[in-house]
Design an enzyme around this catalytic site. Structure first.
Site, PDB file in Angstrom:
ATOM      1  NE  ARG A   1       9.551   6.971 -22.053  1.00 65.31           N
ATOM      2  CZ  ARG A   1       8.865   6.533 -23.232  1.00 65.31           C
ATOM      3  NH1 ARG A   1       7.005   6.403 -23.555  1.00 65.31           N
ATOM      4  NH2 ARG A   1       9.625   5.442 -23.069  1.00 65.31           N
ATOM      5  CB  SER A   2      14.121  10.519 -26.370  1.00 62.50           C
ATOM      6  OG  SER A   2      14.890  10.815 -27.592  1.00 62.50           O
ATOM      7  CB  SER A   3      10.398   7.090 -27.241  1.00 62.48           C
ATOM      8  OG  SER A   3      11.549   6.214 -27.004  1.00 62.48           O
ATOM      9  CG  LEU A   4       5.921  10.407 -26.328  1.00 62.12           C
ATOM     10  CD1 LEU A   4       5.496  10.677 -24.725  1.00 62.12           C
ATOM     11  CD2 LEU A   4       5.219   8.817 -27.070  1.00 62.12           C
TER      12      LEU A   4
ATOM     13  CB  THR B   1      -0.926  21.243 -15.739  1.00 60.98           C
ATOM     14  OG1 THR B   1      -1.636  20.779 -14.547  1.00 60.98           O
ATOM     15  CG2 THR B   1      -0.841  21.317 -17.287  1.00 60.98           C
TER      16      THR B   1
ATOM     17  CD  GLU C   1       2.602  23.700 -20.276  1.00 60.21           C
ATOM     18  OE1 GLU C   1       4.113  23.420 -19.567  1.00 60.21           O
ATOM     19  OE2 GLU C   1       1.921  23.835 -19.258  1.00 60.21           O
TER      20      GLU C   1
END
Length: 180
Positions: free
Chosen positions: A100-103, A125, A127
């Protein structure tokens, strides 16, 4: 061909595509939002070398189970996480995972192999790397990434049946199982 929301819903309703658990609001115009699971694997600082031929390496990782209070990723820390959702792709459908871009704007790099092969089944999974100079707190159940589906021209002749097939929860590297 990238699948739209209507086609994604059709495949889920016909049980050709499994995403479990799934809330209808997770289905976006051309993707499905996946949420963060609650177990994490951390590489302890006392491991001097990550030897890809060491079959015991995965046993050296520290497992942390987060609750509703969240999980803090320290600056420059690398950890493994998982999606809450378990997926099962048919032999004619492939997918790729996008962070997500926000993260990303907070410095969290969300990686994986990027590509989910046709026929794969399991939790995904992820990373994580906190590139920020500040600790970053994340929470189980939050939307963490998006899964984009692409229909192949024909079903795979040899769908995925590899070493991560059926994985549950956060899964450490199994590179030591490679034959090359």
């Amino acid at each position: 061909m990238i699948l739209n929301d209507r086609k994604i819903r059709e495949l889920i309703e016909s049980k050709e595509l499994l995403i479990d658990p799934l809330d209808a609001v997770q289905i976006q115009p051309s993707s499905v939002d996946l949420r963060l699971g609650n177990d994490f694997l951390i590489y302890p600082e006392d491991i001097e070398i990550l030897d890809v031929r060491n079959p015991d390496l995965h046993n050296q990782l520290k497992k942390v189970v987060a609750d509703d209070e969240g999980f803090i990723i320290q600056p420059k820390q690398f950890i493994l996480a998982t999606t809450r959702e378990y997926i099962k792709l048919p032999d004619y459908l492939t997918a790729f995972v996008e962070g997500r871009s926000s993260l990303g704007r907070l410095g969290l790099f969300i990686e994986n192999a990027g590509w989910v092969d046709a026929g794969f089944e399991g939790n995904i999974t992820l990373e994580f790397y906190n590139a920020n100079s500040r600790p970053l707190k994340i929470y189980p159940g939050m939307r963490i990434c998006q899964l984009v589906f692409a229909k192949m021209e024909e079903p795979a002749e040899n769908p995925y049946r590899g070493k991560y097939q059926g994985q549950r929860g956060t899964t450490a590297s199994r590179i030591f199982l490679d034959k090359d």
